[in-house]
Design a protein around this motif. Structure first.
Motif, mmCIF file in Angstrom:
data_model
loop_
_atom_site.group_PDB
_atom_site.id
_atom_site.type_symbol
_atom_site.label_atom_id
_atom_site.label_comp_id
_atom_site.label_asym_id
_atom_site.label_seq_id
_atom_site.Cartn_x
_atom_site.Cartn_y
_atom_site.Cartn_z
ATOM 1 N N UNK A 91 30.496 32.350 49.853
ATOM 2 C CA UNK A 91 31.020 33.564 49.236
ATOM 3 C C UNK A 91 31.853 33.206 48.012
ATOM 4 N N UNK A 92 32.126 34.201 47.211
ATOM 5 C CA UNK A 92 32.954 33.986 46.025
ATOM 6 C C UNK A 92 34.337 33.467 46.432
ATOM 7 N N UNK A 93 34.905 34.021 47.471
ATOM 8 C CA UNK A 93 36.235 33.581 47.892
ATOM 9 C C UNK A 93 36.213 32.119 48.339
ATOM 10 N N UNK A 117 46.852 32.481 46.856
ATOM 11 C CA UNK A 117 46.582 31.970 45.514
ATOM 12 C C UNK A 117 45.162 32.332 45.076
ATOM 13 N N UNK A 118 44.203 32.247 46.002
ATOM 14 C CA UNK A 118 42.824 32.625 45.684
ATOM 15 C C UNK A 118 42.731 34.103 45.351
ATOM 16 N N UNK A 119 43.417 34.921 46.126
ATOM 17 C CA UNK A 119 43.399 36.369 45.859
ATOM 18 C C UNK A 119 44.013 36.685 44.498
ATOM 19 N N UNK A 120 45.095 35.982 44.162
ATOM 20 C CA UNK A 120 45.730 36.203 42.867
ATOM 21 C C UNK A 120 44.818 35.776 41.719
ATOM 22 N N UNK A 121 44.131 34.641 41.893
ATOM 23 C CA UNK A 121 43.225 34.167 40.840
ATOM 24 C C UNK A 121 42.056 35.129 40.662
ATOM 25 N N UNK A 122 41.505 35.628 41.758
ATOM 26 C CA UNK A 122 40.392 36.572 41.655
ATOM 27 C C UNK A 122 40.838 37.873 40.997
ATOM 28 N N UNK A 128 38.064 40.700 42.305
ATOM 29 C CA UNK A 128 38.511 40.936 43.682
ATOM 30 C C UNK A 128 37.429 41.586 44.523
ATOM 31 N N UNK A 129 36.720 42.543 43.946
ATOM 32 C CA UNK A 129 35.693 43.266 44.711
ATOM 33 C C UNK A 129 34.481 42.396 45.034
ATOM 34 N N UNK A 130 34.405 41.215 44.424
ATOM 35 C CA UNK A 130 33.270 40.318 44.675
ATOM 36 C C UNK A 130 33.583 39.267 45.735
ATOM 37 N N UNK A 149 38.134 31.113 38.041
ATOM 38 C CA UNK A 149 39.153 31.343 39.071
ATOM 39 C C UNK A 149 39.333 30.105 39.933
ATOM 40 N N UNK A 150 38.221 29.446 40.284
ATOM 41 C CA UNK A 150 38.309 28.194 41.049
ATOM 42 C C UNK A 150 39.082 27.132 40.277
ATOM 43 N N UNK A 151 38.794 27.039 38.978
ATOM 44 C CA UNK A 151 39.498 26.061 38.147
ATOM 45 C C UNK A 151 40.993 26.350 38.109
ATOM 46 N N UNK A 152 41.374 27.631 38.054
ATOM 47 C CA UNK A 152 42.789 27.981 38.027
ATOM 48 C C UNK A 152 43.498 27.527 39.294
ATOM 49 N N UNK A 153 42.800 27.574 40.438
ATOM 50 C CA UNK A 153 43.422 27.169 41.696
ATOM 51 C C UNK A 153 43.733 25.674 41.729
ATOM 52 N N UNK A 154 43.106 24.907 40.851
ATOM 53 C CA UNK A 154 43.453 23.496 40.762
ATOM 54 C C UNK A 154 44.817 23.293 40.116
ATOM 55 N N UNK A 155 45.357 24.351 39.490
ATOM 56 C CA UNK A 155 46.644 24.288 38.802
ATOM 57 C C UNK A 155 46.642 23.150 37.783
#
Length: 256
Positions: A91-93, A117-122, A128-130, A149-155
């Motif tokens: 899934x996207x999440x 953090x994942x919810x905030x990035x999405x 979010x709806x995806x 969004x995944x890249x952002x979670x790497x900080x």
């Protein structure tokens, strides 16, 4: 990020990149442009670690990127590659949460903080709806948003994007580049479209034959003379009356 004397030669002895120097300033978007085969992707691959340069140095916040292991490098540099083949049924999440992997021990489960953090990035990327959708079912633009969004979670200290607008229609090209600009990260991206590079990049480095032949703000770099030399085309460069960015019009060969 600071790059000095970066070179890459294939095992067969073919030089693909020679003596590249560049500096990325915090919060700025830096573009790499140049014809096919000029060395853009080779330079990016040396930065994010899929190629080992044959010479030169790369530092991020003063730390030697080439001396780091993959996990330490991934904590500093996040990558959105050129080809994103959607063959996995996640899934996207789940895709977005993969961005936390460099900060976790092997097989360490996702925490509640990771989920937030994942919810905030999405939410930041407007997807979010995806969250529950299968990644392969997404459009090209939606997949790019998920990967950013995944890249952002790497900080990361640095976000690297290789042709982020490749295969996207113009609406998604503008949306993705606009989003990248608004993230506040330090960004390094390769682009083919010079008009997009002129509008969305703070600085541009032009590669030709594996060498950086020009660097600076778009208005200083993108001249008719440079386009004739590097791209072998005739073009007119003007300032757009509304955006203030250089705008390039290509002229067909033989036009009087």
């Amino acid at each position: 990020m600071r790059v000095r004397g970066l070179s890459y030669t294939t095992p067969e002895g073919r030089p693909l990149l020679e003596g590249a120097d560049l500096d990325l300033r915090p919060g700025e978007t830096t573009g790499l442009v140049g014809p096919n085969g000029s060395g853009k992707t080779t330079l990016l691959r040396c930065v994010y670690g899929t190629l080992r340069p044959t010479a030169g140095t790369i530092t991020v916040d003063g730390a030697d990127l080439l001396a780091m292991g993959p996990k330490d490098r991934a904590r500093r540099v996040a990558t959105v590659p050129q080809e994103n083949r959607p063959e996995f049924e996640l899934t996207v999440r789940e895709i977005v949460l993969m961005g936390r992997a460099p900060h976790k021990r092997f097989w360490e489960p996702d925490s509640a903080a990771d989920g937030r953090a994942a919810d905030e990035a999405m939410a930041r990327l407007g997807i979010t709806e995806l969250a529950g959708r299968a990644f392969p079912s997404l459009s090209g633009g939606e997949r790019q948003r998920a990967l950013v969004a995944r890249a952002l979670l790497q900080d990361p200290a640095l976000l690297v994007l290789d042709e982020p607008t490749n295969h996207l229609d113009i609406r998604y090209q503008l949306e993705i580049l606009g989003l990248v600009r608004e993230l506040g990260t330090t960004n390094l991206l390769a682009l083919h479209d010079l008009n997009l590079a002129a509008y969305y990049c703070d600085r541009i480095h032009v590669l030709h034959g594996g060498r950086i032949v020009a660097a600076g703000p778009p208005a200083e770099v993108l001249t008719a003379e440079l386009l004739a030399e590097v791209y072998q085309v005739t073009a007119e460069v003007a300032v757009h009356p509304r955006t203030g960015a250089p705008t390039i019009t290509y002229l067909p060969p033989g036009l009087p």
